[in-house]
Design an enzyme around this catalytic site. Structure first.
Site, short mmCIF file in Angstrom:
data_model
loop_
_atom_site.label_atom_id
_atom_site.label_comp_id
_atom_site.label_asym_id
_atom_site.label_seq_id
_atom_site.Cartn_x
_atom_site.Cartn_y
_atom_site.Cartn_z
N GLY A 1 -31.12 19.14 -3.15
CA GLY A 1 -30.62 19.17 -3.10
C GLY A 1 -30.27 17.78 -4.51
N GLY B 1 -27.65 18.51 -6.49
CA GLY B 1 -26.62 19.36 -6.74
C GLY B 1 -26.60 20.12 -8.85
N SER B 2 -26.96 21.05 -7.83
CA SER B 2 -28.12 22.08 -8.90
C SER B 2 -26.24 22.95 -9.13
CB SER B 2 -28.60 23.23 -8.65
OG SER B 2 -28.37 23.99 -7.17
N SER B 3 -25.41 22.85 -8.59
CA SER B 3 -23.62 23.56 -8.06
C SER B 3 -22.91 22.57 -8.99
CB SER B 3 -22.79 23.64 -6.99
OG SER B 3 -23.78 23.92 -6.14
N ALA C 1 -23.94 19.87 -11.79
CA ALA C 1 -24.95 20.46 -12.80
C ALA C 1 -24.20 22.13 -13.74
CB ALA C 1 -26.38 20.46 -13.00
N ASP D 1 -21.32 14.11 -7.69
CA ASP D 1 -22.44 14.84 -8.47
C ASP D 1 -21.80 15.17 -9.94
OD1 ASP D 1 -20.89 15.74 -7.01
OD2 ASP D 1 -21.49 17.68 -6.18
O1 PMV Z 1 -25.48 16.02 -0.26
P1 PMV Z 1 -25.17 16.02 -1.75
O2 PMV Z 1 -26.45 15.28 -1.70
O3 PMV Z 1 -24.60 16.84 -2.28
O4 PMV Z 1 -24.61 14.25 -1.37
C1 PMV Z 1 -23.35 14.55 -0.83
C2 PMV Z 1 -22.45 13.44 -0.79
C3 PMV Z 1 -21.72 13.49 0.22
O5 PMV Z 1 -21.37 11.79 -0.02
C4 PMV Z 1 -22.32 13.57 1.33
C5 PMV Z 1 -20.42 14.00 -0.04
C6 PMV Z 1 -19.95 13.95 -1.30
O6 PMV Z 1 -19.31 14.55 -1.98
O7 PMV Z 1 -20.08 12.49 -1.99
#
Ligand code: PMV
Length: 475
Positions: free
Chosen positions: A89, A91-93, A95, A136
């Site tokens: 998790g 954030g590879s998408s 990135a 992200d």
């Molecule tokens: O699950 P992750 O690491 O992609 O984080 C999501 C964070 C949220 O606040 C739940 C959603 C967002 O896009 O901010």
């Protein structure tokens, strides 16, 4: 061919509330995703992405990027590579989306700033994922640690360096992959059912984020940790924590963390613990005992940038003030440590009318794309002499070989670097053949023409080129 990389991210505080406009704190992490891109004549877009489940984000990024910036190509070949597993998790998408768009911008020499890059990257992610705050995407573009909110309206860099303050972020992976869009939708449903309660939670998280930010600015990480714990309580109330995450968080706190919480959407993925350096090992052990695995990452790293792995590993010659060899270090190290003064060459050719030959740096260059530099320049590699490097760079960049005269050595300090430069001059009557990968234009100019072009803004010299032309007393 161009190679760019973008970092992954970790949410420090404020997840879920950020989807509703509240601020969050996100940091870019040392796991990076790399995209290599080149234009082909195949008429097709070929994406080789062995580590990515599917190429939806890359495909969409190319569609959005070409549309936004009027890019027409004859075919593209893309290869992606990541040094992190997409299951954490990190954030590879986002990135891969950012890296693809940045590669397009640079390969096709589009004048796009980071804000515009953000808009198109965020649009791309929303087109595929449907939901998301964009935090992200911001981390992948800007890097560092950011206070982020309101779909990109708030984007303030936070100049925190945890390591300098004797603290570190320990990341524990739960072993379960979270489905972020599903969790975001579940929270939205909960908010519809119990609007008052859920809105109150979001508001409280928003406040915690701002309070924690103040503590971070004051380097009070003990207090920051407490706010992380409060944040975790609200996330539990929202229903996004799990037994496993709770066990890991409890274990980390018991072993001496200042604070710990889940990071991201919840339901799995990772926890983060803010830990004084001396407790790092015990916290890591505690997380492992609680059934998690520890993922080592550095935080606050650089955002999307051009990289060239092969070049980054090349060994350069580090010298002292007297130009005596001290050691050999990688290009990457030399570029990130001003104490590693390394050898480079600057070659300046003239024609018989005493016009100097300048080159406009190609847009695929990591540093100073589109700015004007001396005829040729580059690093001296381990085992190479100054004059050999000068002749090699001239041939590589301008396609000519002419007799060169050594003028002098001098020290220059661009950005975070320090360089020992050997300047060479030469006279050319030959036709030049600039290398299109490195040089986008070459031009002979007299001193007066150069000064006029600099004043009108037509030519912007790199700081090193300006210094070189002064050192050889052309300017
Ligand atoms: O699950 P992750 O690491 O992609 O984080 C999501 C964070 C949220 O606040 C739940 C959603 C967002 O896009 O901010």
């Amino acid at each position: 061919m161009i190679t760019v990389s973008a970092p992954g991210k970790l949410m420090l505080m404020g997840e879920h509330a950020v989807v509703y406009g509240y601020p969050c704190i996100v940091t870019a992490v040392s796991e990076r995703l790399t995209v290599a891109m080149e234009e082909t004549n195949s008429g097709k877009i070929v994406v080789e992405a062995p580590q990515v489940k599917n190429t939806r984000f890359v495909d969409q990024a190319i569609i959005e990027g070409c549309k936004a910036w009027g890019i027409q190509h004859t075919g593209l070949l893309l290869q992606t590579k990541s040094n992190f597993s997409n299951c954490y998790g990190f954030g590879s998408s986002s990135a891969v989306t950012v890296a693809t768009l940045f590669a397009l911008v640079r390969l096709f020499e589009k004048n796009v700033d980071k804000k515009e890059l953000f808009e198109i990257a965020y649009k791309t992610v929303l087109a595929i994922q449907g939901v998301g705050s964009g935090f992200d995407v911001a981390a992948a573009i800007y890097g560092e640690t950011l206070l982020y909110g309101n779909a990109g309206q708030i984007m303030n860099p936070l100049p925190w360096k945890l390591e300098d303050d004797g603290v570190t972020l320990v990341v524990g992976y739960s072993g379960m992959k979270a489905d972020t869009p599903v969790l975001v939708k579940e929270v939205a449903q909960k908010r519809e059912k119990e609007p008052e309660k859920v809105n109150r939670i979001f508001e409280a998280i928003g406040k915690l984020v701002l309070q924690a930010r103040e503590q971070g600015d004051a380097h009070d990480w003990h207090a920051f940790g407490k706010f992380m714990n409060f944040n975790q309580e609200y996330l539990r109330d929202l229903g996004v924590s799990t037994e496993k995450l709770e066990a890991m968080i409890f274990a980390a706190n018991k072993a001496g963390a200042y604070g710990a919480k889940l990071s991201g959407a919840g339901g799995g993925d990772c926890i983060i613990a803010l830990v004084p350096k001396e407790k790092q090992e015990s916290v890591e052990n505690a997380i492992i005992k609680a059934g998690g695995s520890v993922v080592p990452v550095a935080t606050s790293v650089a955002g999307v940038e051009i990289t060239n792995e092969k070049e980054d590993n090349e060994m350069l010659i580090v010298v002292n003030d007297k130009d005596e060899v001290v050691s050999y270090r990688s290009r990457f190290d030399c570029h990130h440590d001003a104490s590693l003064r390394h050898r480079i060459v600057a070659v300046i050719l003239f024609d018989d009318k005493h016009r100097v030959l300048l080159q406009k740096r190609s847009f695929t260059k990591a540093k100073h794309p589109g700015l004007w530099a001396v005829t040729a320049s580059g690093h001296v590699s381990k085992g190479e002499k100054y004059e050999e490097a000068a002749a090699r760079e001239l041939k590589e960049e301008m396609g000519v070989t002419v007799p060169l005269t050594f003028v002098k050595t001098y020290i220059e300090k661009p950005d975070e670097e320090s360089e020992m430069v050997a300047a060479y001059t030469g006279l050319t009557s030959e036709e030049i053949h600039p290398n299109a990968e490195e040089v986008s234009e070459a031009l002979f100019v007299t001193k007066d023409e150069l000064l006029r072009s600099m004043l009108s803004g037509k030519i912007q010299l790199t700081p090193c080129a300006y210094q070189a032309l002064q050192e050889i007393q052309f300017l």
